[in-house]
Write a protein that holds these residues in place. Structure first.
Motif, short mmCIF file in Angstrom:
data_model
loop_
_atom_site.label_atom_id
_atom_site.label_comp_id
_atom_site.label_asym_id
_atom_site.label_seq_id
_atom_site.Cartn_x
_atom_site.Cartn_y
_atom_site.Cartn_z
N VAL A 123 0.84 -1.21 0.00
CA VAL A 123 0.00 0.00 0.00
C VAL A 123 0.87 1.26 0.00
O VAL A 123 0.61 2.20 -0.76
N GLY A 124 1.91 1.27 0.81
CA GLY A 124 2.80 2.44 0.87
C GLY A 124 3.47 2.73 -0.46
O GLY A 124 3.52 3.88 -0.91
N PHE A 126 2.42 1.75 -3.40
CA PHE A 126 1.40 2.14 -4.37
C PHE A 126 1.08 3.62 -4.25
O PHE A 126 1.03 4.34 -5.26
N VAL A 127 0.88 4.09 -3.04
CA VAL A 127 0.58 5.51 -2.82
C VAL A 127 1.75 6.37 -3.30
O VAL A 127 1.55 7.38 -3.99
N LYS A 130 2.01 5.95 -7.31
CA LYS A 130 0.82 6.43 -8.04
C LYS A 130 0.61 7.93 -7.85
O LYS A 130 0.38 8.65 -8.81
N TYR A 131 0.66 8.39 -6.61
CA TYR A 131 0.26 9.76 -6.33
C TYR A 131 1.44 10.72 -6.19
O TYR A 131 1.36 11.86 -6.65
N ALA A 139 -4.11 -0.75 -9.53
CA ALA A 139 -4.09 -1.27 -8.16
C ALA A 139 -4.41 -2.76 -8.11
O ALA A 139 -3.72 -3.54 -7.48
#
Length: 146
Positions: A123-124, A126-127, A130-131, A139
């Motif tokens: 999750v870390g 990905f954030v 992605k952002y 995702a």
């Protein structure tokens, strides 16, 4: 001492081949100022410097890891290769969580901590990717995304 020099030579040759491959990357006229070649070139230069350092100043008495460590390293290479193939069909989160948990478990065999590490890292990252970096990651599998 000879084994370090041989390994350093192999690393230097592979880094040069990787650098040559990085120069072959085609860039679009719409790409950012840095372009897609810079990161692979940086990796190649770091690899080349490491290989040359091992050639220049090898360890007098290198201590090679025991067989179980070699087996863990081989298993990690297999897992990371499978990870590369799992990304496209399964998205980023699931394969990254599985691989991070698996590698974490090999480092310290504690299942609960390995699972938490895998999920948090997935999750870390990905954030972040992605952002913060603006990468076009998916995702989850496209079938689940609708």
């Amino acid at each position: 001492m000879a084994s370090d020099r041989i390994f350093g030579l192999v690393v230097a040759i592979l880094a040069l081949a990787y650098l040559a491959g990085a120069f072959q990357i085609q860039t679009s006229f719409l790409s950012d100022p840095v372009g897609p070649r810079v990161f692979p070139m940086m990796i190649a230069v770091v690899g080349l410097l490491c290989g040359l350092a091992m050639l220049w100043k090898p360890d007098a008495e290198p201590e090679w890891p025991p067989l179980p460590v070699w087996m863990k390293m081989a298993l990690t290479v297999v897992i990371l290769t499978l990870y590369a193939y799992m990304l496209a069909p399964l998205g980023f989160l699931i394969p990254t969580a599985l691989v991070a948990a698996g590698v974490s478990y090999m480092i310290a065999p504690q299942p609960a901590k390995a699972a938490i590490t895998g999920i948090c890292l997935s999750v870390g990252l990905f954030v972040l990717f992605k952002y913060a970096l603006g990468l076009g990651l998916v995702a989850l599998p496209r079938a689940l995304m609708g």
